[in-house]
Motif scaffolding. Sequence first.
Motif, mmCIF file in Angstrom:
data_model
loop_
_atom_site.group_PDB
_atom_site.id
_atom_site.type_symbol
_atom_site.label_atom_id
_atom_site.label_comp_id
_atom_site.label_asym_id
_atom_site.label_seq_id
_atom_site.Cartn_x
_atom_site.Cartn_y
_atom_site.Cartn_z
ATOM 1 N N LEU A 74 18.175 66.290 10.879
ATOM 2 C CA LEU A 74 17.316 67.725 11.392
ATOM 3 C C LEU A 74 18.511 68.534 11.504
ATOM 4 O O LEU A 74 19.581 68.402 12.075
ATOM 5 N N VAL A 75 18.028 69.333 10.700
ATOM 6 C CA VAL A 75 18.143 70.089 11.757
ATOM 7 C C VAL A 75 16.777 71.342 12.595
ATOM 8 O O VAL A 75 15.867 71.560 12.104
ATOM 9 N N THR A 76 17.843 71.873 13.503
ATOM 10 C CA THR A 76 16.584 72.192 14.882
ATOM 11 C C THR A 76 16.839 73.248 15.205
ATOM 12 O O THR A 76 18.632 74.045 15.569
ATOM 13 N N ILE A 135 15.600 80.062 7.124
ATOM 14 C CA ILE A 135 16.638 80.057 6.557
ATOM 15 C C ILE A 135 18.106 79.250 5.894
ATOM 16 O O ILE A 135 18.730 78.562 5.667
ATOM 17 N N TYR A 136 18.340 79.235 7.359
ATOM 18 C CA TYR A 136 20.177 77.835 7.427
ATOM 19 C C TYR A 136 18.956 76.629 7.127
ATOM 20 O O TYR A 136 20.680 76.349 6.322
ATOM 21 N N ASP A 137 18.419 76.224 7.777
ATOM 22 C CA ASP A 137 17.793 75.098 7.103
ATOM 23 C C ASP A 137 18.197 74.626 5.836
ATOM 24 O O ASP A 137 18.433 73.770 5.404
ATOM 25 N N HIS A 138 17.575 75.824 4.960
ATOM 26 C CA HIS A 138 17.489 75.778 3.853
ATOM 27 C C HIS A 138 18.737 75.059 3.041
ATOM 28 O O HIS A 138 18.833 75.019 2.252
ATOM 29 N N ASN A 159 21.102 86.391 7.517
ATOM 30 C CA ASN A 159 20.609 86.764 5.969
ATOM 31 C C ASN A 159 21.287 85.852 5.390
ATOM 32 O O ASN A 159 21.396 84.337 5.625
ATOM 33 N N ASN A 160 20.440 86.094 4.042
ATOM 34 C CA ASN A 160 21.394 84.527 3.223
ATOM 35 C C ASN A 160 22.531 84.151 2.864
ATOM 36 O O ASN A 160 22.273 82.914 3.155
ATOM 37 N N ALA A 161 22.745 85.368 2.902
ATOM 38 C CA ALA A 161 23.926 84.945 2.755
ATOM 39 C C ALA A 161 24.987 84.546 4.289
ATOM 40 O O ALA A 161 26.121 83.620 3.826
ATOM 41 N N ALA A 169 23.374 82.439 6.183
ATOM 42 C CA ALA A 169 22.911 81.382 6.244
ATOM 43 C C ALA A 169 23.507 80.437 5.653
ATOM 44 O O ALA A 169 24.018 79.132 5.771
ATOM 45 N N GLU A 170 24.038 80.784 4.064
ATOM 46 C CA GLU A 170 24.747 79.875 3.921
ATOM 47 C C GLU A 170 25.704 79.629 3.558
ATOM 48 O O GLU A 170 26.248 78.254 3.729
ATOM 49 N N LEU A 171 26.544 80.591 4.239
ATOM 50 C CA LEU A 171 28.304 79.861 4.948
ATOM 51 C C LEU A 171 28.250 79.586 6.041
ATOM 52 O O LEU A 171 29.006 78.813 5.559
ATOM 53 N N ALA A 172 27.283 79.723 6.945
ATOM 54 C CA ALA A 172 27.193 79.242 8.333
ATOM 55 C C ALA A 172 26.966 77.633 7.306
ATOM 56 O O ALA A 172 27.684 76.734 8.480
ATOM 57 N N ALA A 173 26.075 77.255 6.665
ATOM 58 C CA ALA A 173 25.769 75.882 6.014
ATOM 59 C C ALA A 173 27.193 75.442 5.388
ATOM 60 O O ALA A 173 27.731 74.122 5.746
ATOM 61 N N GLN A 174 27.596 76.082 4.614
ATOM 62 C CA GLN A 174 29.285 75.125 4.670
ATOM 63 C C GLN A 174 29.675 75.187 5.151
ATOM 64 O O GLN A 174 31.069 74.287 5.025
ATOM 65 N N ARG A 175 30.501 76.059 6.307
ATOM 66 C CA ARG A 175 30.966 75.089 7.575
ATOM 67 C C ARG A 175 30.415 74.661 8.054
ATOM 68 O O ARG A 175 31.602 73.839 8.435
ATOM 69 N N THR A 176 29.266 74.197 8.391
ATOM 70 C CA THR A 176 28.889 72.497 8.911
ATOM 71 C C THR A 176 28.682 72.124 7.919
ATOM 72 O O THR A 176 29.057 71.040 8.581
#
Length: 214
Positions: free
Chosen positions: A12-14, A21-24, A191-193, A195-202
Amino acid sequence: VVAPRGGRLKVLVTGDSMAQIYDHYMREGLGGRATVRSEAHISTGISKPSMLDWQAKARAQAAGLRPDVTVVFIGANDGFPMRTPSGATANCCDSAWVEEYARRAADMMRSYRRGRAGRVYWLTLPAPRSGSFRSVFGPVNAAIRKAARRTRGVEVVPIDRIFTPGFVYRDAVKWGNRWVNVRQGDGVHLNNAGAELAAQRTIGRMRAGRVLGR
């Protein structure tokens, strides 16, 4: 180690608009290893339950979805006075306010933990461009860290230190061998970049904690 039935994590991403964006990118990064459910509630905050009571929402999400992993990204709309259990009013953003925010966040963390059945990853807020936001985001981050220290099975993903070392606003960060703009024009959201980096770190934290296979 989280070992879900059927071999796929329920994630769950909430949160508020920070989770968008991050959730994507969380869904994309986890691929076939997880089923990702996104619940972003725009303009809500832990300190403004009149719009959405996040403590009650966390209990409902945990009971209804039973996620193996919950990822929370929230706080951009906070800064409102809060009533403490004693009936006192805690105004933003002194120590009493931080304590009350931490109490509410810890209550949410325990709900998402579902005893010991779930893991929780909670993102901090990167420093904003505007000084008015900055006066709130720092105390929110302090409260998140305080709540996580009190709750087993919860890990803070320090987005503030990754994107804004020293809590100094930056538009861009070094990613690999290049500088990449990671913020939207409002100076608050990723932004998209970003959010992608934050997701990678998570996801990297999830692997390190053996929630995901390496």
